[in-house]
Structure formats: structure tokens, C-alpha cells
Design a protein around this motif. Sequence first.
Motif, PDB file in Angstrom:
ATOM      1  N   ALA A  15       0.807  -1.216   0.000  1.00 60.83           N
ATOM      2  CA  ALA A  15       0.000   0.000   0.000  1.00 60.83           C
ATOM      3  C   ALA A  15       0.841   1.267   0.000  1.00 60.83           C
ATOM      4  O   ALA A  15       0.376   2.323  -0.427  1.00 60.83           O
ATOM      5  CB  ALA A  15      -0.925   0.004   1.221  1.00 60.83           C
ATOM      6  N   ASN A  16       2.065   1.182   0.470  1.00 62.51           N
ATOM      7  CA  ASN A  16       2.940   2.359   0.579  1.00 62.51           C
ATOM      8  C   ASN A  16       4.328   1.992   0.078  1.00 62.51           C
ATOM      9  O   ASN A  16       4.623   0.842  -0.197  1.00 62.51           O
ATOM     10  CB  ASN A  16       3.041   2.822   2.040  1.00 62.51           C
ATOM     11  N   GLY A  17       5.179   2.989  -0.006  1.00 68.51           N
ATOM     12  CA  GLY A  17       6.562   2.717  -0.368  1.00 68.51           C
ATOM     13  C   GLY A  17       6.855   3.009  -1.823  1.00 68.51           C
ATOM     14  O   GLY A  17       5.966   2.998  -2.670  1.00 68.51           O
ATOM     15  N   PRO A  18       8.125   3.264  -2.130  1.00 65.56           N
ATOM     16  CA  PRO A  18       8.500   3.668  -3.493  1.00 65.56           C
ATOM     17  C   PRO A  18       8.452   2.554  -4.524  1.00 65.56           C
ATOM     18  O   PRO A  18       8.364   2.810  -5.714  1.00 65.56           O
ATOM     19  CB  PRO A  18       9.941   4.174  -3.311  1.00 65.56           C
ATOM     20  N   ASP A  19       8.529   1.291  -4.079  1.00 62.52           N
ATOM     21  CA  ASP A  19       8.574   0.183  -5.025  1.00 62.52           C
ATOM     22  C   ASP A  19       7.291  -0.635  -5.018  1.00 62.52           C
ATOM     23  O   ASP A  19       7.261  -1.767  -5.490  1.00 62.52           O
ATOM     24  CB  ASP A  19       9.758  -0.727  -4.713  1.00 62.52           C
ATOM     25  N   ASN A  20       6.195  -0.066  -4.508  1.00 61.68           N
ATOM     26  CA  ASN A  20       4.985  -0.881  -4.329  1.00 61.68           C
ATOM     27  C   ASN A  20       4.330  -1.259  -5.648  1.00 61.68           C
ATOM     28  O   ASN A  20       3.786  -2.349  -5.792  1.00 61.68           O
ATOM     29  CB  ASN A  20       3.977  -0.161  -3.421  1.00 61.68           C
ATOM     30  N   VAL A  21       4.359  -0.385  -6.654  1.00 60.52           N
ATOM     31  CA  VAL A  21       3.648  -0.656  -7.904  1.00 60.52           C
ATOM     32  C   VAL A  21       4.183  -1.914  -8.577  1.00 60.52           C
ATOM     33  O   VAL A  21       3.411  -2.742  -9.090  1.00 60.52           O
ATOM     34  CB  VAL A  21       3.751   0.559  -8.852  1.00 60.52           C
ATOM     35  N   ALA A  22       5.489  -2.092  -8.560  1.00 58.61           N
ATOM     36  CA  ALA A  22       6.090  -3.259  -9.206  1.00 58.61           C
ATOM     37  C   ALA A  22       5.738  -4.563  -8.496  1.00 58.61           C
ATOM     38  O   ALA A  22       5.901  -5.642  -9.073  1.00 58.61           O
ATOM     39  CB  ALA A  22       7.607  -3.089  -9.263  1.00 58.61           C
ATOM     40  N   ARG A  51      -8.490  -1.478   2.741  1.00 61.42           N
ATOM     41  CA  ARG A  51      -9.574  -1.331   3.712  1.00 61.42           C
ATOM     42  C   ARG A  51      -9.107  -0.327   4.754  1.00 61.42           C
ATOM     43  O   ARG A  51      -8.297  -0.628   5.616  1.00 61.42           O
ATOM     44  CB  ARG A  51      -9.904  -2.675   4.357  1.00 61.42           C
ATOM     45  N   ARG A  52      -9.639   0.890   4.654  1.00 65.45           N
ATOM     46  CA  ARG A  52      -9.165   1.988   5.494  1.00 65.45           C
ATOM     47  C   ARG A  52     -10.210   2.358   6.538  1.00 65.45           C
ATOM     48  O   ARG A  52     -11.402   2.459   6.252  1.00 65.45           O
ATOM     49  CB  ARG A  52      -8.845   3.204   4.631  1.00 65.45           C
ATOM     50  N   SER A  53      -9.728   2.582   7.777  1.00 72.13           N
ATOM     51  CA  SER A  53     -10.591   3.019   8.878  1.00 72.13           C
ATOM     52  C   SER A  53      -9.916   4.193   9.575  1.00 72.13           C
ATOM     53  O   SER A  53      -8.748   4.086   9.975  1.00 72.13           O
ATOM     54  CB  SER A  53     -10.821   1.897   9.889  1.00 72.13           C
ATOM     55  N   ASP A  54     -10.642   5.282   9.717  1.00 76.45           N
ATOM     56  CA  ASP A  54     -10.087   6.442  10.423  1.00 76.45           C
ATOM     57  C   ASP A  54     -10.034   6.181  11.923  1.00 76.45           C
ATOM     58  O   ASP A  54     -10.959   5.592  12.507  1.00 76.45           O
ATOM     59  CB  ASP A  54     -10.928   7.689  10.149  1.00 76.45           C
ATOM     60  N   GLY A  57     -13.415   4.261  12.881  1.00 74.75           N
ATOM     61  CA  GLY A  57     -14.635   4.507  12.139  1.00 74.75           C
ATOM     62  C   GLY A  57     -14.930   3.366  11.194  1.00 74.75           C
ATOM     63  O   GLY A  57     -14.181   2.381  11.120  1.00 74.75           O
ATOM     64  N   PRO A  58     -16.020   3.467  10.418  1.00 73.90           N
ATOM     65  CA  PRO A  58     -16.378   2.393   9.485  1.00 73.90           C
ATOM     66  C   PRO A  58     -15.315   2.230   8.399  1.00 73.90           C
ATOM     67  O   PRO A  58     -14.684   3.198   7.970  1.00 73.90           O
ATOM     68  CB  PRO A  58     -17.722   2.865   8.906  1.00 73.90           C
ATOM     69  N   ALA A  59     -15.139   0.995   7.953  1.00 76.72           N
ATOM     70  CA  ALA A  59     -14.128   0.705   6.938  1.00 76.72           C
ATOM     71  C   ALA A  59     -14.601   1.173   5.569  1.00 76.72           C
ATOM     72  O   ALA A  59     -15.773   1.038   5.216  1.00 76.72           O
ATOM     73  CB  ALA A  59     -13.826  -0.783   6.916  1.00 76.72           C
ATOM     74  N   VAL A  60     -13.672   1.728   4.808  1.00 78.85           N
ATOM     75  CA  VAL A  60     -13.936   2.166   3.438  1.00 78.85           C
ATOM     76  C   VAL A  60     -13.057   1.323   2.516  1.00 78.85           C
ATOM     77  O   VAL A  60     -11.830   1.269   2.689  1.00 78.85           O
ATOM     78  CB  VAL A  60     -13.626   3.667   3.255  1.00 78.85           C
ATOM     79  N   TYR A  61     -13.661   0.671   1.535  1.00 82.09           N
ATOM     80  CA  TYR A  61     -12.945  -0.229   0.643  1.00 82.09           C
ATOM     81  C   TYR A  61     -12.621   0.490  -0.670  1.00 82.09           C
ATOM     82  O   TYR A  61     -13.469   1.184  -1.230  1.00 82.09           O
ATOM     83  CB  TYR A  61     -13.767  -1.484   0.353  1.00 82.09           C
ATOM     84  N   ARG A  62     -11.377   0.280  -1.144  1.00 84.56           N
ATOM     85  CA  ARG A  62     -10.976   0.873  -2.422  1.00 84.56           C
ATOM     86  C   ARG A  62     -10.101  -0.115  -3.188  1.00 84.56           C
ATOM     87  O   ARG A  62      -9.048  -0.513  -2.698  1.00 84.56           O
ATOM     88  CB  ARG A  62     -10.208   2.184  -2.206  1.00 84.56           C
TER      89      ARG A  62
END
Length: 207
Positions: free
Chosen positions: A144-151, A179-182, A193-198
Motif C-alpha cells: 500500500a505504501n513505499g517507493p517500489d509498491n507498484v512493481a 480497507r481503510r478506517s479512520d 470509524g467504518p471501513a472504506v474499501y478501495r
Amino acid sequence: MSTSFDGSARHDEADTENSPESVPSDSATMGRKEPWSVRLERTRRGRIAISVFLVVLVGSLLVINAPASATKRGLMTVVAPVLSALGMEQGWGVFAPNPRGFSLEVEAHIQQVDGSQRIVPIESGRGLDEYWTYRWQRWADRLANGPDNVAMWDPFCRYLADQDRAAGGKPVRVALVNRRSDTLPPGDGPARGPAVYREFFAIGVAP
């Protein structure tokens, strides 16, 4: 040598320093091989190599801990392989003054040929299990993060498809989903908070 007042013989300091007993013998070090670090420091090229390595290492650590900017993103493409090889690709964004205000988890949605869907979460152990499943949490964070994540997205989806086939499934599509929750303020209510899916990546695969 000189004579003291009581008539006894003594050696002067100069005589003692130059006496055979005070001179180290080469025979004591013969047969012993010097450590490679000592041999490296003896040469000019070795000292230059050490200095260059330290400059690159310190510079890479400064870049990864610098505030987010276009300059940092450009430099990370250069320093990321160095930090990854040394196992030092660590960010400190979870600490003050700007801690992350949300929880982020990654899961895979594997669609089958019959239209059904299988959800594969990244392993997250509890208790003692955390000691050997934590690497999967770090893997999810890298996805989900980091400079090499796309590959990493495509190979991981194909790995999941292979695992699903081995278990008897017939996958036709693999998607990676955030799945992100604040994080909510402390109190009597829920912690998140409630999970938001993307969905952030998907590929089609052969059944």
C-alpha cells in the motif's frame, strides 16, 4: 649502565628502551593473518571506499526520513535499492508530531469462473502468532505504501491466483483492495470509524 650510591648496578632509561627485551619481535606476529578490515584500512583505495559507503548510507537515511516532497520522491528511486539491500528501509511517520490518523489493511478479492468471490486477507496473528505473521503485515504495508509498491502488485496477484488454483479454485480475476478506517478520538466509543474499501489494482488470470 650506571652505578647508584649504594654501589648497585642499574640501567638508564635510554638503555632500557633500546634493550633487546623491549623491542617487539616480528616472530610474534608471523603466521597470523590480519583481519580484512585492517588490511582494507591500510590502503588508500580502501579508505576511499569506506568513506564513500558512509556518505551514501548517511545520505540515504536522510532522504528516507525527509518530509514528503517531489525531491524526496525523485531521490527515493535511487536510495530505495540501497536501503532495501541493507534492511534499513524504515519510515518513522507513526511518531509525533504527525502520526498516521487511520488504519490501513490490504486484502485480495479473487473472482472465480462461476462468479463467486473469495476474499483473502493478509495474515495478522494474535498473541504468539504475531512473531511469525508480522512479516505479512510488513508486506501489506509495502503493497500500500513505499517507493517500489507498484512493481509488486502484479507478481503478488499472480502468486495468489496460483495458490487459489492449487487449492482447487478457478480464478479469473484477482484484485487488491485497501480497507481503510479512520482512527477516532479516545473515549467510550469505538476506536475506529467504518471501513472504506478501495480497489487499487486488478488483473485477469486464466482459470
